[in-house]
Design a protein around this motif. Structure first.
Motif, PDB file in Angstrom:
ATOM      1  N   ARG A  62       0.567  -1.075   0.078  1.00  2.00           N
ATOM      2  CA  ARG A  62       0.026  -0.107   0.337  1.00  2.00           C
ATOM      3  C   ARG A  62       0.846   1.175   0.048  1.00  2.00           C
ATOM      4  O   ARG A  62       1.892   1.015   0.672  1.00  2.00           O
ATOM      5  CB  ARG A  62      -1.328  -0.721   1.163  1.00  2.00           C
ATOM      6  CG  ARG A  62      -1.843   1.288   1.152  1.00  2.00           C
ATOM      7  CD  ARG A  62      -1.855   1.144   2.822  1.00  2.00           C
ATOM      8  NE  ARG A  62      -3.261   2.600   2.615  1.00  2.00           N
ATOM      9  CZ  ARG A  62      -4.557   2.768   4.157  1.00  2.00           C
ATOM     10  NH1 ARG A  62      -4.548   1.628   5.178  1.00  2.00           N
ATOM     11  NH2 ARG A  62      -4.412   4.239   3.863  1.00  2.00           N
ATOM     12  N   LEU A  63       1.091   1.845  -1.310  1.00  2.00           N
ATOM     13  CA  LEU A  63       2.220   2.554  -1.506  1.00  2.00           C
ATOM     14  C   LEU A  63       1.645   4.107  -0.354  1.00  2.00           C
ATOM     15  O   LEU A  63       0.126   4.518  -0.906  1.00  2.00           O
ATOM     16  CB  LEU A  63       2.636   3.218  -2.734  1.00  2.00           C
ATOM     17  CG  LEU A  63       3.031   1.618  -3.523  1.00  2.00           C
ATOM     18  CD1 LEU A  63       3.632   2.460  -4.587  1.00  2.00           C
ATOM     19  CD2 LEU A  63       4.750   1.614  -2.428  1.00  2.00           C
ATOM     20  N   VAL A  64       1.689   4.993  -0.219  1.00  2.00           N
ATOM     21  CA  VAL A  64       1.336   6.790   0.496  1.00  2.00           C
ATOM     22  C   VAL A  64       2.672   7.881   0.524  1.00  2.00           C
ATOM     23  O   VAL A  64       3.329   7.691   0.144  1.00  2.00           O
ATOM     24  CB  VAL A  64       0.742   5.788   2.349  1.00  2.00           C
ATOM     25  CG1 VAL A  64       0.319   4.417   2.610  1.00  2.00           C
ATOM     26  CG2 VAL A  64       2.398   6.204   2.955  1.00  2.00           C
ATOM     27  N   ASP A  65       1.740   8.562   0.915  1.00  2.00           N
ATOM     28  CA  ASP A  65       2.276   9.676   0.959  1.00  2.00           C
ATOM     29  C   ASP A  65       3.130   9.921   2.004  1.00  2.00           C
ATOM     30  O   ASP A  65       3.917  10.912   2.397  1.00  2.00           O
ATOM     31  CB  ASP A  65       1.295  11.321  -0.098  1.00  2.00           C
ATOM     32  CG  ASP A  65       0.623  10.734  -1.238  1.00  2.00           C
ATOM     33  OD1 ASP A  65       1.599  10.820  -1.905  1.00  2.00           O
ATOM     34  OD2 ASP A  65      -0.225  11.165  -1.236  1.00  2.00           O
ATOM     35  N   GLY A  66       2.000   8.982   3.334  1.00  2.00           N
ATOM     36  CA  GLY A  66       3.064   9.911   4.625  1.00  2.00           C
ATOM     37  C   GLY A  66       2.128  10.689   5.510  1.00  2.00           C
ATOM     38  O   GLY A  66       2.905  10.701   6.518  1.00  2.00           O
ATOM     39  N   ASP A  67       1.032  11.079   5.224  1.00  2.00           N
ATOM     40  CA  ASP A  67       0.352  11.547   6.047  1.00  2.00           C
ATOM     41  C   ASP A  67      -0.753  11.086   6.175  1.00  2.00           C
ATOM     42  O   ASP A  67      -1.942  11.892   6.550  1.00  2.00           O
ATOM     43  CB  ASP A  67       0.453  13.437   5.549  1.00  2.00           C
ATOM     44  CG  ASP A  67       0.402  12.871   4.450  1.00  2.00           C
ATOM     45  OD1 ASP A  67      -0.752  12.577   3.338  1.00  2.00           O
ATOM     46  OD2 ASP A  67      -0.283  14.382   3.836  1.00  2.00           O
ATOM     47  N   GLU A  68      -0.950   9.591   6.041  1.00  2.00           N
ATOM     48  CA  GLU A  68      -2.566   9.365   6.026  1.00  2.00           C
ATOM     49  C   GLU A  68      -3.098   8.996   7.221  1.00  2.00           C
ATOM     50  O   GLU A  68      -2.085   8.534   7.851  1.00  2.00           O
ATOM     51  CB  GLU A  68      -2.602   8.064   4.992  1.00  2.00           C
ATOM     52  CG  GLU A  68      -2.517   8.839   3.345  1.00  2.00           C
ATOM     53  CD  GLU A  68      -1.291   8.752   2.420  1.00  2.00           C
ATOM     54  OE1 GLU A  68      -1.007   8.786   1.770  1.00  2.00           O
ATOM     55  OE2 GLU A  68      -0.267   8.720   3.243  1.00  2.00           O
ATOM     56  N   THR A  69      -4.011   8.686   7.421  1.00  2.00           N
ATOM     57  CA  THR A  69      -4.960   8.044   8.730  1.00  2.00           C
ATOM     58  C   THR A  69      -5.108   6.674   8.430  1.00  2.00           C
ATOM     59  O   THR A  69      -5.867   5.847   7.299  1.00  2.00           O
ATOM     60  CB  THR A  69      -5.863   8.743   9.068  1.00  2.00           C
ATOM     61  OG1 THR A  69      -5.737   9.826   9.634  1.00  2.00           O
ATOM     62  CG2 THR A  69      -6.683   7.923  10.083  1.00  2.00           C
ATOM     63  N   LEU A  70      -4.353   5.493   9.083  1.00  4.33           N
ATOM     64  CA  LEU A  70      -4.780   4.457   8.447  1.00  4.33           C
ATOM     65  C   LEU A  70      -5.340   3.216   9.028  1.00  4.33           C
ATOM     66  O   LEU A  70      -6.124   2.458   8.489  1.00  4.33           O
ATOM     67  CB  LEU A  70      -3.375   3.583   9.182  1.00  4.33           C
ATOM     68  CG  LEU A  70      -2.246   3.907   8.057  1.00  4.33           C
ATOM     69  CD1 LEU A  70      -0.633   3.949   8.780  1.00  4.33           C
ATOM     70  CD2 LEU A  70      -2.153   4.417   6.550  1.00  4.33           C
ATOM     71  N   ALA A  71      -5.793   4.022  10.359  1.00  2.00           N
ATOM     72  CA  ALA A  71      -7.008   3.264  10.961  1.00  2.00           C
ATOM     73  C   ALA A  71      -7.624   3.999  12.109  1.00  2.00           C
ATOM     74  O   ALA A  71      -7.046   5.338  12.144  1.00  2.00           O
ATOM     75  CB  ALA A  71      -6.694   1.636  11.140  1.00  2.00           C
ATOM     76  N   GLU A  72      -8.428   4.078  13.207  1.00  2.61           N
ATOM     77  CA  GLU A  72      -9.233   4.418  14.240  1.00  2.61           C
ATOM     78  C   GLU A  72      -7.835   4.664  14.885  1.00  2.61           C
ATOM     79  O   GLU A  72      -7.242   3.262  15.550  1.00  2.61           O
ATOM     80  CB  GLU A  72     -10.096   4.235  14.646  1.00  2.61           C
ATOM     81  CG  GLU A  72     -10.393   4.957  15.666  1.00  2.61           C
ATOM     82  CD  GLU A  72     -11.990   4.496  16.309  1.00  2.61           C
ATOM     83  OE1 GLU A  72     -12.217   5.174  17.303  1.00  2.61           O
ATOM     84  OE2 GLU A  72     -11.953   3.982  15.760  1.00  2.61           O
ATOM     85  N   GLY A  73      -7.120   5.720  15.199  1.00  5.75           N
ATOM     86  CA  GLY A  73      -5.597   6.332  15.993  1.00  5.75           C
ATOM     87  C   GLY A  73      -4.600   5.919  15.724  1.00  5.75           C
ATOM     88  O   GLY A  73      -3.340   5.932  16.596  1.00  5.75           O
ATOM     89  N   ILE A  74      -5.217   5.900  14.503  1.00  2.78           N
ATOM     90  CA  ILE A  74      -3.129   5.803  13.463  1.00  2.78           C
ATOM     91  C   ILE A  74      -3.134   6.503  12.528  1.00  2.78           C
ATOM     92  O   ILE A  74      -4.135   6.186  11.439  1.00  2.78           O
ATOM     93  CB  ILE A  74      -3.033   3.547  13.423  1.00  2.78           C
ATOM     94  CG1 ILE A  74      -3.891   3.010  14.393  1.00  2.78           C
ATOM     95  CG2 ILE A  74      -1.805   3.818  13.251  1.00  2.78           C
ATOM     96  CD1 ILE A  74      -3.854   1.640  14.670  1.00  2.78           C
ATOM     97  N   ASP A  75      -2.160   7.068  12.501  1.00  2.39           N
ATOM     98  CA  ASP A  75      -1.412   8.710  11.830  1.00  2.39           C
ATOM     99  C   ASP A  75      -0.369   8.241  10.885  1.00  2.39           C
ATOM    100  O   ASP A  75       0.679   7.808  12.421  1.00  2.39           O
ATOM    101  CB  ASP A  75      -2.666   9.035  11.207  1.00  2.39           C
ATOM    102  CG  ASP A  75      -1.728  10.445  12.498  1.00  2.39           C
ATOM    103  OD1 ASP A  75      -1.338   9.798  13.484  1.00  2.39           O
ATOM    104  OD2 ASP A  75      -2.607  11.159  12.610  1.00  2.39           O
ATOM    105  N   LEU A  76       0.232   8.390  10.093  1.00  2.00           N
ATOM    106  CA  LEU A  76       1.057   9.149  10.114  1.00  2.00           C
ATOM    107  C   LEU A  76       2.135  10.094   9.791  1.00  2.00           C
ATOM    108  O   LEU A  76       0.575  11.244   9.361  1.00  2.00           O
ATOM    109  CB  LEU A  76       1.633   8.206   8.258  1.00  2.00           C
ATOM    110  CG  LEU A  76       1.171   6.383   8.324  1.00  2.00           C
ATOM    111  CD1 LEU A  76       1.606   6.915   6.600  1.00  2.00           C
ATOM    112  CD2 LEU A  76       2.281   5.789   9.059  1.00  2.00           C
TER     113      LEU A  76
END
Length: 293
Positions: free
Chosen positions: A180-194
Motif C-alpha cells: 500500500r503506497l502512501v504519501d506519509g500523512d495518511e490515517t491508516l485506522a482509527e487512532g493510527i496515522d502517519l
C-alpha cells in the motif's frame, strides 16, 4: 508491554549491536562526560566506546488489528555492503510466536523507511524464492522511498550492493500485490496515522497512535540514540540529508515536549523509549520509560 489507551505495544528484539561513537559527528569525550550519569550503561558502553544499538520490531495490537512497525534485518539475506546483516540466522519468528503472533495473523506492516535494517523480515526464503513473510498483511510504504530505492528507477546510479534490500525484501511485496503506497500523512485506522519525518531517509514516516487521551509516536530513525535529545545537532552518518534530518529532529522534539507523547525509536537501548521535556534555553531532556515494552 506498554499500553496507550486501547493499544498494546510490545518490542520484538532481533539483535543488539555496538555502534561506534564515531558514527555521530560532533560527539566527543566532553559530551560523554556531561551525560555519562544517564547514558551508561544502557545506552553507552564505555569499554567499547560505543552506543548500545537495538534492532527491533514494534508489535502493536489494537482491538481489531495486529500491526508490525518495521521488520528488522531478516534471515538469509545477501548483505555484502552491511556485514552485520549478512546471511543471518536469527529466531525472530519464534520470538514473534511467543508474543502470540503468527505470520498469518499480521494484518498490517508499516515500513517507516526502506533501509536495510527495517525491511528484512518482509520476506523469507522458501524453496529458493523470496516470499512475503506476512501473507495476509498490507505492507504500508512510502511512494517516495520506493521511487528512490528501486534500481530500475531512481536508484539506478547506486552501487549494485545497495540494491539488494530492495530486490529481496521490497520487490517481492510489490509483485505480490501486498504493498500500500502512501504519501506519509495518511490515517491508516482509527487512532493510527502517519507523520512525514524526512531527512534520515527521503520518505521516512513516523507512526502516531492516539487513544483515550494518550499518545505514542514510533519515530523510526529521527533519532538513533537518546544523546540526540539534549544534543539534536548531531547526526548519524546514515542520515541521507543531514540538514533536513536536523530540522526534522527539532520538529519532533518540540512536538513530543508539547504533547507529552511517548517516543518509540527504532534503535534506542533499554528501556527503548521515553518522553521529552524542555530543559530551558531551547534544550531538551530525555525521560526513559519506567517499564520496558
Amino acid at each position: 508491554m506498554i499500553r496507550v489507551g486501547d493499544f498494546e505495544i510490545t518490542r520484538i528484539e532481533e539483535m543488539v549491536l555496538a555502534e561506534p561513537a564515531a558514527t555521530f559527528a560532533g560527539f566527543d569525550a566532553a559530551a560523554l562526560s556531561q551525560h555519562r550519569h544517564w547514558l551508561v550503561p544502557d545506552y553507552f558502553d564505555e569499554a567499547a566506546n560505543a552506543f548500545v544499538t537495538s534492532i527491533h520490531v514494534w508489535l502493536v495490537k489494537t482491538p481489531t488489528l495486529t500491526i508490525l512497525v518495521d521488520t528488522g534485518g531478516g534471515n538469509d539475506k545477501q548483505r555484502p555492503a552491511s556485514p552485520r546483516f549478512h546471511q543471518r540466522q536469527a529466531p525472530f519468528l519464534d520470538k514473534l510466536a511467543k508474543a502470540g503472533v503468527t505470520p498469518e495473523s499480521v494484518d498490517m506492516v508499516i515500513l517507516t523507511h526502506l533501509h536495510v535494517d527495517h525491511v528484512g523480515w518482509n520476506t523469507q526464503l522458501v524453496d529458493g524464492r523470496w516470499q512475503p513473510t506476512f501473507p495476509r498483511a498490507a505492507y504500508v510504504m512510502s511512494k517516495s522511498e520506493v521511487a528512490c530505492r528501486d534500481p530500475k528507477a531512481g536508484a539506478a546510479d547506486q552501487p549494485p550492493a545497495l540494491h539488494q534490500p530492495f530486490i529481496d525484501s521490497v520487490e517481492p511485496i510489490l509483485e505480490a500485490g501486498l504493498a500500500r503506497l502512501v504519501d506519509g500523512d495518511e490515517t491508516l485506522a482509527e487512532g493510527i496515522d502517519l507523520m512525514p519525518v524526512p531527512g534520515h531517509a527521503p520518505g521516512q514516516m513516523a507512526v502516531r497512535l492516539r487513544s483515550r487521551g494518550e499518545e505514542a509516536v514510533f519515530i523510526a530513525d529521527v533519532m538513533h540514540q537518546p544523546i540526540q535529545v539534549p544534543m539534536p545537532e548531531i547526526n548519524s552518518k546514515y542520515c541521507e540529508n543531514q540538514d533536513l534530518a536536523r530540522a526534522t529532529r527539532a520538529r519532533i522534539l518540540a512536538y513530543a515536549a508539547d504533547t507529552g507523547a511517548i517516543i518509540l525509536p527504532g534503535h534506542f537501548g533499554r528501556p527503548y523509549g521515553g518522553t521529552v521535556e524542555r530543559d530551558g534555553a531551547g534544550k531538551y531532556r530525555f525521560r526513559p520509560l519506567a517499564t520496558m515494552p
